[in-house]
Write an enzyme that holds these catalytic residues in place. Structure first.
Site, PDB file in Angstrom:
ATOM      1  N   SER A  10       0.841  -1.190   0.000  1.00 47.26           N
ATOM      2  CA  SER A  10       0.000   0.000   0.000  1.00 47.26           C
ATOM      3  C   SER A  10       0.884   1.251   0.000  1.00 47.26           C
ATOM      4  O   SER A  10       1.757   1.392  -0.859  1.00 47.26           O
ATOM      5  CB  SER A  10      -0.952  -0.035   1.196  1.00 47.26           C
ATOM      6  OG  SER A  10      -1.933   0.964   1.082  1.00 47.26           O
ATOM      7  N   ASP A  68      -5.336  -3.948  -2.547  1.00 47.54           N
ATOM      8  CA  ASP A  68      -4.398  -3.688  -1.449  1.00 47.54           C
ATOM      9  C   ASP A  68      -3.865  -4.976  -0.829  1.00 47.54           C
ATOM     10  O   ASP A  68      -4.625  -5.812  -0.341  1.00 47.54           O
ATOM     11  CB  ASP A  68      -5.117  -2.859  -0.384  1.00 47.54           C
ATOM     12  CG  ASP A  68      -4.162  -2.334   0.672  1.00 47.54           C
ATOM     13  OD1 ASP A  68      -2.978  -2.689   0.619  1.00 47.54           O
ATOM     14  OD2 ASP A  68      -4.606  -1.558   1.527  1.00 47.54           O
TER      15      ASP A  68
END
Length: 788
Positions: free
Chosen positions: A344, A490
């Protein structure tokens, strides 16, 4: 006038964006978002039909090439879906062109997409009547119980913090700690830490070599034997002893408790051991007694035994900018590992670190870098309508353009590795919850464009929609979709810290984890202290040489552990029974039950006001504060990392000097080239067949295996050979880390290994002690005592 006087950022004026690549990315996203492909007819189409479809696709592609990325959404109606690279598995791609009749394509709405996502996740175990009746009552009961446990946990933590603040950190002790926290650089921090150690009488702890968390006797014997062999010039025997003691956590010297009883420093015996090992490694490198092939085998062996070090940067929204300070502290001390992973927001910092050289990185890790961090610049009246229309706050195309600066344009993982020598790893998760996770790096996806993996790793539901990965086609020099059956999102949803994957690909046995996830930081509690931050013990006890204590006392520590383990247990039950609703097409139970820590875990302090900026871009002032906060969080761990990497660098130095070039790969060792050993050393010598010269070596053959022209290139998707220590049962890293996170695995590996020393340390001790007792030739030593 203000703009003309401001300090210019390195590479600030360079535009790395390739609009052709952005356009290709937009095409892939537009096709995926606006159309769904239904099941194809089982009967195959005729060859005339296939050629007609191919001509149609070619014509449509030429028309789309003339459009900009922003015009694609209205130009794709009625056109064929572009070919994607599909696969049966991560290593078995099939590039097939499927002709799809237009009658089989229909418009897909956002609501139907969400409903379909729920139907995909729903499984047969949810269909029973008892599950339907009892699911929500059980979930509500467990949620209420967890809330009560969290409340009691907060009370215990508040009691510990208040007792330390009012009863322990008072007077001059508090002044010295505040002075330590205000240090501006590492040199100043070391001086302040030593001053605090002397005031608390902690420096005397280092003088006594005895400690229950490592085998001091084995370390003393090893130092003595290494020194005597080195001084006597018995280089062959010296090499054999080094084979036994250069390995992960030998005799417990990598136990965190050895660095958790002082603000700066460890046992003097440990420092002496590390210095002696480095000197002996240099002695082996320069030795004329040892043959070239024996040196080469030796360094390959100890490299596998010792493993590699990796830096892992967690996700955590805008808290991740603190990672810049972590990287800066390591870089300034020449300790930045060559293997870096990021998830991320942490992937953005990892990408910047791996696409720039050391000199370039030092110029970029400054507050002025905030000018390039503009991901959240859209005002509310822009992103709210976007979120209502698309289900995501941010626009994928805009983020792709902004990420190009941090990745030096459309750089691939292989190109990044060739430029800087650093191995970048980005963790991504398929949008389908049942598909396998992929760690993008120069082995699994060398031609994948880094910025596309960054977007995928940042695609949190509701924040950014899942995206398609892109790769460079080496034959046509174009950018094509790199889709293994689904879009990607993610990586922190399932694997925030991919330690096991790093061990598989790179033999990583030591991990430096910078953890800034706010939902995990709350549960950080080091009952026995952590590296560079010992437990706050009253000064009267330290002057009596009583250095061990638990934070808040035994009762408070026991309650903290009890409540945390109870919370973990009930969260695990929610996951096992599949009670949690799948909001936004995602199973959210994994975000609490992962492994969030490593061999060393850094937890930068977050203040309450920092949560106000959790989804906002930093100003230069705030980024300067984050850089300083990250550096100060890293300073206490620098010494531990330095000790670990000093041996690792010495081994790498030996490998580089003894590595065979490509022109001499046909050379093989012969019996005539073997060196003479003492009788006891000969018994312990490794057989040549155990490490054949033709065996794949991940370090020495990266260029060959990952070269674009190699037959094992990712275009061919040949399974990479990972024999370099990857198949070793003990290769995986299971450090005791009871202080961090909520992972059940972390709690199971408590630090009681210091008392028993573990099976691995016992084996190393038996090996060395048996060698030392081998003064007479009558003593029989067996190869099984040698640890590899």
């Amino acid at each position: 006038m203000e703009k003309t006087n401001r300090k210019k950022l390195f590479d600030e004026d360079i535009d790395y964006v390739n609009e052709d690549h952005i356009s290709s990315f937009a095409k892939a996203l537009a096709w995926e978002e606006q159309y769904e492909i239904l099941e194809n007819e089982k009967s195959g189409a005729s060859s005339d039909k296939e050629s007609q479809d191919a001509a149609t696709i070619q014509k449509e592609t030429e028309e789309l090439d003339d459009l900009g990325a922003d015009e694609l959404s209205t130009a794709l109606n009625g056109m064929h879906k572009p070919d994607l690279i599909s696969s049966k598995s991560d290593w078995w791609p099939i590039n097939t062109s499927k002709s799809i009749p237009k009658t089989k394509i229909r418009k897909k709405s956002k609501k139907s997409s969400v409903n379909e996502g729920h139907s995909k996740i729903t499984n047969e175990f949810r269909s029973s009547a008892s599950y339907t009746m009892l699911r929500w009552p059980i979930l509500i009961f467990i949620s209420c119980w967890i809330s009560l446990l969290c409340f009691m946990y907060i009370i215990v933590r508040a009691y510990v913090a208040l007792s330390e603040y009012f009863l322990t950190w008072v007077g001059k002790r508090k002044e010295l700690r505040n002075k330590l926290r205000a240090s501006q650089n590492y040199e100043e921090w070391v001086q302040n830490a030593l001053e605090l150690d002397r005031f608390l009488n902690l420096d005397k702890w280092s003088e006594n070599p005895k400690f229950s968390y490592y085998d001091s006797k084995t370390v003393e014997l090893t130092i003595s034997k290494l020194a005597s062999l080195r001084e006597e010039g018995r280089d062959n025997d010296l090499m054999v002893i080094l084979q036994g003691c250069i390995k992960k956590n030998f005799a417990g010297i990598e136990n965190r408790q050895l660095y958790s009883h002082r603000y700066y420093g460890t046992k003097y015996l440990v420092e002496k051991y590390i210095d002696e090992v480095i000197v002996c490694i240099d002695k082996v490198i320069e030795s004329q007694q040892i043959s070239f092939n024996d040196k080469r085998r030796f360094f390959r062996t100890v490299s596998k035994n010792y493993g590699k070090t990796a830096l892992c940067l967690s996700g955590g929204a805008c808290f991740t900018y603190t990672h810049f300070g972590i990287v800066k502290a390591l870089l300034d001390n020449d300790l930045l590992p060559s293997i870096i992973s990021g998830t991320s927001g942490g992937g953005l910092i990892a990408a910047l670190s791996c696409t720039r050289t050391d000199d370039e990185l030092k110029k970029l890790l400054v507050p002025e870098l905030a000018r390039k961090i503009t991901a959240c610049e859209d005002p509310w009246y822009v992103w709210i309508p976007r979120w209502w229309r698309t289900g995501a706050r941010f626009d994928s195309l805009e983020w792709a353009r902004k990420a190009n600066f941090f990745t030096r344009g459309s750089t691939t993982f292989y190109e990044s590795f060739k430029r800087t020598g650093r191995r970048l790893n980005i963790s991504t998760v398929p949008s389908n919850p049942h598909s396998p996770v992929i760690l993008c790096n120069n082995i699994t996806s060398p031609n994948c464009i880094i910025w596309s993996s960054l977007l995928a790793s940042s695609a949190v539901p509701g924040i950014l929609n899942p995206v398609v990965l892109l790769m460079k086609d080496l034959k046509t020099d174009r950018v094509v979709p790199f889709s293994l059956g689904s879009k990607w999102r993610d990586g922190s949803l399932r694997t925030d810290i991919p330690i096991d994957a790093l061990n598989t690909y790179y033999n990583v046995n030591f991990s430096i984890v910078s953890q800034v996830n706010p939902h995990i930081s709350l549960f950080f509690f080091a009952p026995k202290g952590t590296v560079g931050r010992p437990v706050a013990i009253p000064r009267r006890k330290t002057h009596k040489e009583k250095y061990a204590s638990l934070r808040g006392g035994f009762i408070a520590t026991a309650l903290e552990q009890l409540f945390k383990l109870e919370i973990t247990k009930w969260l695990q039950m929610i996951k096992s029974l599949d009670l949690l609703p799948h909001l936004l097409e995602q199973d959210w139970s994994n975000i609490w039950l992962q492994r969030f820590s490593g061999s060393i875990t850094i937890w930068p302090r977050n203040r309450l006001k920092d949560f106000w900026y959790i989804l906002s871009d930093p100003t230069e002032e705030r980024l300067a504060e984050m850089l300083s906060k990250g550096e100060r969080a890293m300073f206490p761990r620098i010494l531990f990392v330095k000790h670990r990497l000093s041996i690792e660098k010495a081994i790498e130095k030996g490998r580089k000097q003894t590595k065979l070039s490509a022109n001499f790969n046909t050379l093989t060792s012969s019996d005539s080239g073997r060196t003479e050993l003492s009788p006891e050393a000969a018994e312990l010598q490794v057989e040549p067949a155990m490490f054949d010269d033709d065996e794949y070596d991940s370090d020495s053959s990266d260029d060959e295996v990952l070269s674009p022209n190699n037959k094992k290139h990712i275009d061919k998707f040949g399974t990479p050979n990972t024999e370099d220590g990857d198949d070793d049962e003990d290769a995986y890293e299971y450090y005791d880390d009871d202080d961090y996170g909520l992972s059940t695995e972390d709690e199971a590996n408590q630090e009681n290994t210091g008392n028993s020393q573990g099976e691995e340390n016992d084996t190393g001790s038996r090996f060395l002690k048996s060698f030392f007792r081998a003064g007479s030739r009558d003593s029989k030593l067996h190869r099984r005592n040698t640890v590899f």
